[in-house]
Design a protein around this motif. Structure first.
Motif, PDB file in Angstrom:
ATOM      1  N   GLN A 138       0.591 -12.114  36.663  1.00  0.00           N
ATOM      2  CA  GLN A 138      -0.016 -12.016  35.340  1.00  0.00           C
ATOM      3  C   GLN A 138       1.052 -11.785  34.283  1.00  0.00           C
ATOM      4  O   GLN A 138       2.090 -11.192  34.537  1.00  0.00           O
ATOM      5  CB  GLN A 138      -1.017 -10.852  35.290  1.00  0.00           C
ATOM      6  N   VAL A 139       0.775 -12.281  33.105  1.00  0.00           N
ATOM      7  CA  VAL A 139       1.654 -12.107  31.953  1.00  0.00           C
ATOM      8  C   VAL A 139       0.817 -11.562  30.808  1.00  0.00           C
ATOM      9  O   VAL A 139      -0.301 -12.028  30.571  1.00  0.00           O
ATOM     10  CB  VAL A 139       2.305 -13.440  31.548  1.00  0.00           C
ATOM     11  N   GLN A 140       1.355 -10.595  30.115  1.00  0.00           N
ATOM     12  CA  GLN A 140       0.691 -10.046  28.933  1.00  0.00           C
ATOM     13  C   GLN A 140       1.496 -10.437  27.702  1.00  0.00           C
ATOM     14  O   GLN A 140       2.727 -10.427  27.724  1.00  0.00           O
ATOM     15  CB  GLN A 140       0.586  -8.519  29.016  1.00  0.00           C
ATOM     16  N   LEU A 141       0.775 -10.774  26.640  1.00  0.00           N
ATOM     17  CA  LEU A 141       1.404 -11.191  25.389  1.00  0.00           C
ATOM     18  C   LEU A 141       0.903 -10.321  24.249  1.00  0.00           C
ATOM     19  O   LEU A 141      -0.305 -10.040  24.163  1.00  0.00           O
ATOM     20  CB  LEU A 141       1.073 -12.655  25.101  1.00  0.00           C
ATOM     21  N   ALA A 142       1.815  -9.942  23.370  1.00  0.00           N
ATOM     22  CA  ALA A 142       1.436  -9.108  22.228  1.00  0.00           C
ATOM     23  C   ALA A 142       2.114  -9.652  20.979  1.00  0.00           C
ATOM     24  O   ALA A 142       3.339  -9.664  20.898  1.00  0.00           O
ATOM     25  CB  ALA A 142       1.830  -7.661  22.477  1.00  0.00           C
ATOM     26  N   GLU A 143       1.299 -10.087  20.015  1.00  0.00           N
ATOM     27  CA  GLU A 143       1.832 -10.606  18.757  1.00  0.00           C
ATOM     28  C   GLU A 143       1.980  -9.487  17.738  1.00  0.00           C
ATOM     29  O   GLU A 143       1.246  -8.496  17.765  1.00  0.00           O
ATOM     30  CB  GLU A 143       0.916 -11.673  18.156  1.00  0.00           C
ATOM     31  N   SER A 144       2.890  -9.704  16.816  1.00  0.00           N
ATOM     32  CA  SER A 144       3.048  -8.800  15.677  1.00  0.00           C
ATOM     33  C   SER A 144       3.690  -9.576  14.539  1.00  0.00           C
ATOM     34  O   SER A 144       4.212 -10.680  14.751  1.00  0.00           O
ATOM     35  CB  SER A 144       3.898  -7.581  16.046  1.00  0.00           C
ATOM     36  N   GLY A 145       3.629  -8.995  13.349  1.00  0.00           N
ATOM     37  CA  GLY A 145       4.326  -9.594  12.223  1.00  0.00           C
ATOM     38  C   GLY A 145       3.457 -10.284  11.202  1.00  0.00           C
ATOM     39  O   GLY A 145       3.957 -10.773  10.185  1.00  0.00           O
ATOM     40  N   GLY A 146       2.169 -10.356  11.446  1.00  0.00           N
ATOM     41  CA  GLY A 146       1.300 -10.987  10.459  1.00  0.00           C
ATOM     42  C   GLY A 146       1.163 -10.145   9.211  1.00  0.00           C
ATOM     43  O   GLY A 146       1.621  -9.004   9.155  1.00  0.00           O
ATOM     44  N   GLY A 147       0.523 -10.728   8.200  1.00  0.00           N
ATOM     45  CA  GLY A 147       0.310  -9.984   6.965  1.00  0.00           C
ATOM     46  C   GLY A 147      -0.093 -10.890   5.839  1.00  0.00           C
ATOM     47  O   GLY A 147      -0.461 -12.055   6.049  1.00  0.00           O
ATOM     48  N   LEU A 148      -0.011 -10.336   4.639  1.00  0.00           N
ATOM     49  CA  LEU A 148      -0.356 -11.057   3.416  1.00  0.00           C
ATOM     50  C   LEU A 148       0.918 -11.406   2.669  1.00  0.00           C
ATOM     51  O   LEU A 148       1.786 -10.543   2.464  1.00  0.00           O
ATOM     52  CB  LEU A 148      -1.259 -10.173   2.544  1.00  0.00           C
ATOM     53  N   VAL A 149       1.021 -12.658   2.278  1.00  0.00           N
ATOM     54  CA  VAL A 149       2.213 -13.125   1.572  1.00  0.00           C
ATOM     55  C   VAL A 149       1.788 -14.144   0.515  1.00  0.00           C
ATOM     56  O   VAL A 149       0.772 -14.823   0.689  1.00  0.00           O
ATOM     57  CB  VAL A 149       3.228 -13.728   2.569  1.00  0.00           C
ATOM     58  N   GLY A 193      -4.187 -26.395  23.970  1.00  0.00           N
ATOM     59  CA  GLY A 193      -4.409 -25.011  24.338  1.00  0.00           C
ATOM     60  C   GLY A 193      -4.968 -24.823  25.735  1.00  0.00           C
ATOM     61  O   GLY A 193      -4.751 -23.780  26.360  1.00  0.00           O
ATOM     62  N   VAL A 194      -5.652 -25.834  26.238  1.00  0.00           N
ATOM     63  CA  VAL A 194      -6.247 -25.690  27.572  1.00  0.00           C
ATOM     64  C   VAL A 194      -5.187 -25.624  28.654  1.00  0.00           C
ATOM     65  O   VAL A 194      -5.463 -25.219  29.786  1.00  0.00           O
ATOM     66  CB  VAL A 194      -7.235 -26.837  27.876  1.00  0.00           C
ATOM     67  N   ARG A 195      -3.963 -26.006  28.324  1.00  0.00           N
ATOM     68  CA  ARG A 195      -2.874 -25.973  29.304  1.00  0.00           C
ATOM     69  C   ARG A 195      -2.252 -24.595  29.437  1.00  0.00           C
ATOM     70  O   ARG A 195      -1.412 -24.380  30.291  1.00  0.00           O
ATOM     71  CB  ARG A 195      -1.793 -26.970  28.897  1.00  0.00           C
ATOM     72  N   TYR A 196      -2.631 -23.669  28.561  1.00  0.00           N
ATOM     73  CA  TYR A 196      -2.005 -22.355  28.546  1.00  0.00           C
ATOM     74  C   TYR A 196      -2.847 -21.348  29.322  1.00  0.00           C
ATOM     75  O   TYR A 196      -4.070 -21.321  29.209  1.00  0.00           O
ATOM     76  CB  TYR A 196      -1.790 -21.894  27.109  1.00  0.00           C
ATOM     77  N   ASP A 197      -2.152 -20.518  30.085  1.00  0.00           N
ATOM     78  CA  ASP A 197      -2.829 -19.587  30.972  1.00  0.00           C
ATOM     79  C   ASP A 197      -3.031 -18.204  30.356  1.00  0.00           C
ATOM     80  O   ASP A 197      -3.946 -17.475  30.750  1.00  0.00           O
ATOM     81  CB  ASP A 197      -2.006 -19.407  32.264  1.00  0.00           C
ATOM     82  N   TYR A 198      -2.166 -17.836  29.451  1.00  0.00           N
ATOM     83  CA  TYR A 198      -2.170 -16.478  28.921  1.00  0.00           C
ATOM     84  C   TYR A 198      -2.198 -16.524  27.392  1.00  0.00           C
ATOM     85  O   TYR A 198      -1.542 -17.374  26.781  1.00  0.00           O
ATOM     86  CB  TYR A 198      -0.922 -15.711  29.375  1.00  0.00           C
ATOM     87  N   TRP A 199      -2.937 -15.599  26.799  1.00  0.00           N
ATOM     88  CA  TRP A 199      -3.092 -15.554  25.351  1.00  0.00           C
ATOM     89  C   TRP A 199      -2.954 -14.125  24.846  1.00  0.00           C
ATOM     90  O   TRP A 199      -3.385 -13.172  25.508  1.00  0.00           O
ATOM     91  CB  TRP A 199      -4.466 -16.096  24.952  1.00  0.00           C
ATOM     92  N   GLY A 200      -2.380 -14.004  23.650  1.00  0.00           N
ATOM     93  CA  GLY A 200      -2.351 -12.722  22.974  1.00  0.00           C
ATOM     94  C   GLY A 200      -3.626 -12.503  22.184  1.00  0.00           C
ATOM     95  O   GLY A 200      -4.526 -13.352  22.178  1.00  0.00           O
ATOM     96  N   GLN A 201      -3.690 -11.369  21.515  1.00  0.00           N
ATOM     97  CA  GLN A 201      -4.908 -11.004  20.795  1.00  0.00           C
ATOM     98  C   GLN A 201      -4.979 -11.622  19.402  1.00  0.00           C
ATOM     99  O   GLN A 201      -6.036 -11.618  18.771  1.00  0.00           O
ATOM    100  CB  GLN A 201      -5.012  -9.478  20.685  1.00  0.00           C
ATOM    101  N   GLY A 202      -3.871 -12.145  18.921  1.00  0.00           N
ATOM    102  CA  GLY A 202      -3.839 -12.795  17.618  1.00  0.00           C
ATOM    103  C   GLY A 202      -3.368 -11.865  16.515  1.00  0.00           C
ATOM    104  O   GLY A 202      -3.540 -10.648  16.590  1.00  0.00           O
TER     105      GLY A 202
END
Length: 124
Positions: free
Chosen positions: A1-12, A108-117
């Motif tokens: 298993q792989v876990q993914l965590a995104e960061s860095g979003g915001g308002l610009v 996207g269907v080819r990807y197994d792991y997804w972050g929360q967005g």
């Protein structure tokens, strides 16, 4: 298993820049490709960019080519998406995704792991 965590979003503001990060953990040695997708309200998820976990191959959607740059730091198990010259139409939730298989990077269907967005909002 792989876990993914995104960061860095915001308002610009339009014309501005943001850098998104995707930190991977777990069985990262099994990864082949890491990609970024986005989904705006009322629209389907769309491919943004992808990078092979090893080697130098990168892939971009036409809509972001020349404005966005995907890169990785294997020592940190992190993939980045540098977004420049942002436009209001770039507003969306951005998702990091990864796959341990070969195949098209654009679906996207080819990807197994997804972050929360992470939300990216570009004001005009």
């Amino acid at each position: 298993q792989v876990q993914l965590a995104e960061s860095g979003g915001g308002l610009v503001q339009a014309g501005g820049s943001l850098r998104l990060s995707c930190a991977a953990s777990g069985r990262t040695f099994s990864l082949i490709t890491v990609g970024w997708f986005r989904q705006a309200p009322g629209k389907e998820r769309e491919f943004v960019a992808a990078i092979r976990w090893t080697g130098s191959n990168t892939y971009y959607a036409d809509s972001v080519q020349g404005r966005f740059t995907i890169s990785r730091d294997n020592a940190k198990n992190t993939v980045y998406l540098q977004m420049n010259s942002l436009k209001p139409e770039d507003t969306a939730v951005y998702y990091c995704a990864a796959t341990s298989g070969w195949g098209t990077v654009f679906s996207g269907v080819r990807y197994d792991y997804w972050g929360q967005g992470t939300q990216v909002t570009v004001s005009s």
